[in-house]
Design a protein around this motif. Structure first.
Motif, short mmCIF file in Angstrom:
data_model
loop_
_atom_site.label_atom_id
_atom_site.label_comp_id
_atom_site.label_asym_id
_atom_site.label_seq_id
_atom_site.Cartn_x
_atom_site.Cartn_y
_atom_site.Cartn_z
N ALA A 51 0.84 -1.20 0.00
CA ALA A 51 0.00 0.00 0.00
C ALA A 51 0.87 1.26 0.00
O ALA A 51 0.57 2.24 -0.68
N PHE A 52 1.96 1.21 0.75
CA PHE A 52 2.87 2.37 0.80
C PHE A 52 3.41 2.70 -0.59
O PHE A 52 3.40 3.84 -1.01
N ILE A 53 3.85 1.67 -1.31
CA ILE A 53 4.43 1.88 -2.63
C ILE A 53 3.39 2.47 -3.59
O ILE A 53 3.70 3.31 -4.42
N GLU A 54 2.13 2.04 -3.43
CA GLU A 54 1.08 2.57 -4.30
C GLU A 54 0.79 4.03 -4.04
O GLU A 54 0.50 4.78 -4.96
N GLU A 55 0.85 4.45 -2.79
CA GLU A 55 0.39 5.81 -2.46
C GLU A 55 1.48 6.84 -2.21
O GLU A 55 1.23 8.03 -2.24
N ALA A 56 2.70 6.39 -1.96
CA ALA A 56 3.77 7.34 -1.58
C ALA A 56 4.28 8.12 -2.78
O ALA A 56 4.30 7.61 -3.90
N SER A 57 4.72 9.34 -2.52
CA SER A 57 5.32 10.16 -3.57
C SER A 57 6.67 9.58 -3.96
O SER A 57 7.49 9.28 -3.10
N ARG A 58 6.88 9.44 -5.26
CA ARG A 58 8.17 8.95 -5.75
C ARG A 58 9.20 10.09 -5.82
O ARG A 58 10.38 9.86 -5.98
N GLU A 59 8.69 11.34 -5.74
CA GLU A 59 9.57 12.50 -5.91
C GLU A 59 10.19 12.96 -4.60
O GLU A 59 11.33 13.42 -4.57
N ALA A 60 9.44 12.87 -3.50
CA ALA A 60 9.95 13.35 -2.21
C ALA A 60 11.06 12.43 -1.73
O ALA A 60 11.01 11.22 -1.94
N PRO A 61 12.08 12.99 -1.08
CA PRO A 61 13.12 12.14 -0.49
C PRO A 61 12.48 11.14 0.48
O PRO A 61 11.57 11.49 1.23
N LEU A 62 12.96 9.92 0.45
CA LEU A 62 12.44 8.85 1.30
C LEU A 62 13.56 8.43 2.25
O LEU A 62 14.64 8.04 1.81
N VAL A 63 13.30 8.55 3.55
CA VAL A 63 14.31 8.21 4.57
C VAL A 63 13.86 6.97 5.31
O VAL A 63 12.74 6.91 5.82
N VAL A 64 14.74 5.96 5.34
CA VAL A 64 14.42 4.69 6.00
C VAL A 64 15.18 4.63 7.33
O VAL A 64 16.39 4.84 7.38
N VAL A 65 14.42 4.33 8.40
CA VAL A 65 14.98 4.29 9.76
C VAL A 65 14.83 2.87 10.31
O VAL A 65 13.76 2.26 10.19
N CYS A 66 15.89 2.36 10.93
CA CYS A 66 15.80 1.09 11.66
C CYS A 66 16.40 1.32 13.05
O CYS A 66 16.40 2.43 13.55
N TYR A 67 16.91 0.28 13.68
CA TYR A 67 17.47 0.43 15.03
C TYR A 67 18.81 1.17 15.03
O TYR A 67 18.99 2.14 15.73
N HIS A 68 19.76 0.67 14.22
CA HIS A 68 21.12 1.21 14.26
C HIS A 68 21.65 1.63 12.90
O HIS A 68 22.82 1.96 12.77
N GLY A 69 20.82 1.57 11.86
CA GLY A 69 21.28 1.97 10.52
C GLY A 69 21.83 0.84 9.68
O GLY A 69 22.50 1.08 8.69
N HIS A 70 21.55 -0.42 10.07
CA HIS A 70 22.05 -1.56 9.29
C HIS A 70 20.97 -2.13 8.37
O HIS A 70 21.11 -2.12 7.15
N SER A 71 19.87 -2.62 8.97
CA SER A 71 18.81 -3.22 8.13
C SER A 71 18.13 -2.18 7.24
O SER A 71 17.58 -2.51 6.20
#
Length: 107
Positions: A51-71
């Motif tokens: 659902a996220f991929i269908e609705e999210a803007s492809r143009e805006a920067p996308l930042v991915v957060v996990c616990y420590h920056g590995h996964s």
């Protein structure tokens, strides 16, 4: 090959202060996310990514957060392959963010 970039915490803090248009996703488990997350982020997992991929803007920067920056690096690389223009993995993850910005954590 589409790839992602590394993002440091001071840069993200500056973007958020400057009301930069961006999409913030958190791939940690539901309990960890509920206990605290970066304001404005949404939790992303295998059940919600479609659902996220269908609705999210492809143009805006996308930042991915996990616990420590590995996964987040694997997730960011995968999302970059889904057609997002600018994908970042947050170095240090939520753990480092919470350490540096305890006042900027939402639960």
């Amino acid at each position: 090959m589409t790839t992602f970039q590394h993002l440091d915490i001071p840069t993200l803090a500056g973007w958020l202060e400057g009301d930069q248009a961006l999409t913030l996703v958190d791939i940690r488990d539901p309990q960890s996310f509920a206990q605290g997350h970066i304001p404005g982020s949404r939790r992303l997992d295998n059940d919600t990514v479609g659902a996220f991929i269908e609705e999210a803007s492809r143009e805006a920067p996308l930042v991915v957060v996990c616990y420590h920056g590995h996964s987040s690096q694997q997730a960011a690389a995968w999302l970059a392959g889904q057609g997002f223009a600018e994908v970042y993995s947050l170095d240090g993850g939520f753990t480092d963010w919470q350490h540096r910005h305890p006042d900027r954590v939402e639960s």
